[in-house]
Design an enzyme around this catalytic site. Structure first.
Site, PDB file in Angstrom:
ATOM      1  N   HIS A   1      43.660  39.367  40.643  1.00 33.96           N
ATOM      2  CA  HIS A   1      42.330  38.903  41.204  1.00 33.96           C
ATOM      3  C   HIS A   1      42.108  39.255  42.694  1.00 33.96           C
ATOM      4  O   HIS A   1      40.875  39.632  42.880  1.00 33.96           O
ATOM      5  CB  HIS A   1      42.362  37.182  41.538  1.00 33.96           C
ATOM      6  CG  HIS A   1      43.032  36.307  40.226  1.00 33.96           C
ATOM      7  ND1 HIS A   1      44.049  35.780  39.993  1.00 33.96           N
ATOM      8  CD2 HIS A   1      42.172  36.128  39.164  1.00 33.96           C
ATOM      9  CE1 HIS A   1      44.042  35.089  38.796  1.00 33.96           C
ATOM     10  NE2 HIS A   1      42.747  35.321  38.101  1.00 33.96           N
TER      11      HIS A   1
ATOM     12  N   GLN B   1      36.839  27.167  26.992  1.00 34.13           N
ATOM     13  CA  GLN B   1      37.429  28.504  26.672  1.00 34.13           C
ATOM     14  C   GLN B   1      38.896  28.113  26.127  1.00 34.13           C
ATOM     15  O   GLN B   1      39.601  29.035  25.730  1.00 34.13           O
ATOM     16  CB  GLN B   1      37.363  29.586  27.457  1.00 34.13           C
ATOM     17  CG  GLN B   1      38.328  29.430  28.600  1.00 34.13           C
ATOM     18  CD  GLN B   1      37.940  30.664  29.819  1.00 34.13           C
ATOM     19  OE1 GLN B   1      37.031  30.581  30.310  1.00 34.13           O
ATOM     20  NE2 GLN B   1      38.870  31.656  29.829  1.00 34.13           N
TER      21      GLN B   1
HETATM   22  P1  AMP Z   1      41.363  34.334  35.032  1.00 33.53           P
HETATM   23  O1  AMP Z   1      41.564  33.864  36.154  1.00 33.53           O
HETATM   24  O2  AMP Z   1      42.780  34.779  34.212  1.00 33.53           O
HETATM   25  O3  AMP Z   1      40.317  34.077  34.162  1.00 33.53           O
HETATM   26  O4  AMP Z   1      40.995  35.947  35.485  1.00 33.53           O
HETATM   27  C1  AMP Z   1      39.949  36.354  36.289  1.00 33.53           C
HETATM   28  C2  AMP Z   1      39.690  37.853  36.220  1.00 33.53           C
HETATM   29  O5  AMP Z   1      40.813  38.474  36.778  1.00 33.53           O
HETATM   30  C3  AMP Z   1      39.609  38.481  34.942  1.00 33.53           C
HETATM   31  O6  AMP Z   1      38.289  39.258  34.812  1.00 33.53           O
HETATM   32  C4  AMP Z   1      40.865  39.149  34.474  1.00 33.53           C
HETATM   33  O7  AMP Z   1      40.637  40.047  33.485  1.00 33.53           O
HETATM   34  C5  AMP Z   1      41.135  39.757  35.866  1.00 33.53           C
HETATM   35  N1  AMP Z   1      42.619  39.604  35.787  1.00 33.53           N
HETATM   36  C6  AMP Z   1      43.446  39.147  35.493  1.00 33.53           C
HETATM   37  N2  AMP Z   1      44.795  39.586  35.803  1.00 33.53           N
HETATM   38  C7  AMP Z   1      44.452  40.717  36.026  1.00 33.53           C
HETATM   39  C8  AMP Z   1      45.494  41.890  36.284  1.00 33.53           C
HETATM   40  N3  AMP Z   1      46.761  41.810  36.205  1.00 33.53           N
HETATM   41  N4  AMP Z   1      44.569  43.166  36.816  1.00 33.53           N
HETATM   42  C9  AMP Z   1      43.566  43.187  36.880  1.00 33.53           C
HETATM   43  N5  AMP Z   1      42.677  41.889  36.578  1.00 33.53           N
HETATM   44  C10 AMP Z   1      43.015  40.957  36.196  1.00 33.53           C
END
Ligand code: AMP
Length: 273
Positions: A34, A58
């Protein structure tokens, strides 16, 4: 940094600013993945908005909504350090109404891979993003390649709904041992982590084989499956950028995608070739 809980407060804050807005939607339990999105948004926009919203729509009925890691105080500290200007932390009641039109993710993209195991997942993702995009009206929105299928489905919505938003794909951030960082890694014991590592190792193996000239997806898959064998594999897929299966690797047009369970924890990772 200002913190907002209601859509109206955030909209009022952003109104008439006439500045470029970079938006990073998250479900919280913030980590280095993030943070990389926050930094990219900070470097490309005048205003940075992030959301921390554990979006119930979701999650499927038997999924991990109730035990998903939450730590609002820590998330606030991280967003502040990353120079986020506005952090949006609404409650589900502020976002959803009992009577509202529902968006459906396109079947072809949303019923395969992640969507096959998680029916309705991408409908929920688009449902919340549609609202968040309307509230924030971002110039650019930042998404991780970690969730490649999500990224493609969001790009499809923005294009087909004529939304004036640039979707910015961001590289996967990994631990030094290769494990793709995820909020769900918090569920893993030290032993689980050794198993989880096999996912990134299988992708690294695929990358190395391709570098040496191997283009047969069957041969690559066989090698990957032998590394992944101790895990409960959901899928190993080698597709083009439209998620159609490939017999031969097409350079600059291939995704290699893995989903597997380590104990109770479902993990995903991928490689763009
Ligand atoms: P989430 O909180 O899991 O919904 O993720 C929020 C955003 O962070 C989404 O666009 C994910 O793809 C991105 N994200 C999560 N983990 C990673 C990572 N290891 N590297 C890059 N982006 C990430």
């Amino acid at each position: 940094m200002e913190i907002f809980h209601s859509p109206k407060e955030l909209k009022d804050f952003l109104k008439d600013k006439n500045k470029t807005i970079g938006f990073v939607p998250t479900m919280g339990a913030l980590h280095d993945g993030h943070i990389s999105l926050f930094k990219k948004a900070r470097s490309e926009n005048e205003i940075v908005v992030a959301s921390v919203f554990l979006n119930p729509t979701q999650f499927g009925e038997n999924e991990d909504l109730d035990k998903y890691p939450r730590n609002d105080e820590r998330d606030i500290r991280i967003a502040r350090i990353c120079e986020v200007d506005a952090l949006f932390m609404p409650k589900p009641e502020e976002i959803y109404d009992k009577n509202e039109p529902l968006i459906k993710a396109p079947e072809k993209l949303a019923t395969i891979l992640e969507g096959k195991t998680r029916p309705g997942h991408f409908d929920g993702v688009l449902r919340v993003l549609n609202k968040l995009f309307n509230i924030v009206k971002p110039t650019k929105a930042y998404f991780g390649k970690k969730d490649t299928q999500q990224l493609a489905i969001v790009e499809n919505m923005v294009r087909t709904f004529f939304m004036d938003i640039e979707i910015v794909p961001c590289d996967i951030i990994r631990e030094s041992d290769g494990l793709a960082i995820s909020s769900r890694n918090a569920y893993l014991s030290e032993e689980d982590k050794l198993y989880a590592l096999k996912i990134s190792q299988s992708l690294a193996k695929a990358g190395a084989m391709i570098k040496k000239g191997e283009l047969s997806t069957n041969s690559i898959k066989t090698q990957m499956l032998s590394i992944l064998e101790p895990l409960e594999i959901d899928y190993v897929a080698i597709t083009n950028r439209r998620f159609e299966p490939l017999d031969k690797i097409e350079l600059d047009n291939t995704f290699i995608l893995v989903a597997a369970n380590v104990g109770q924890t479902r993990l995903i990772d991928n490689l763009w070739v």
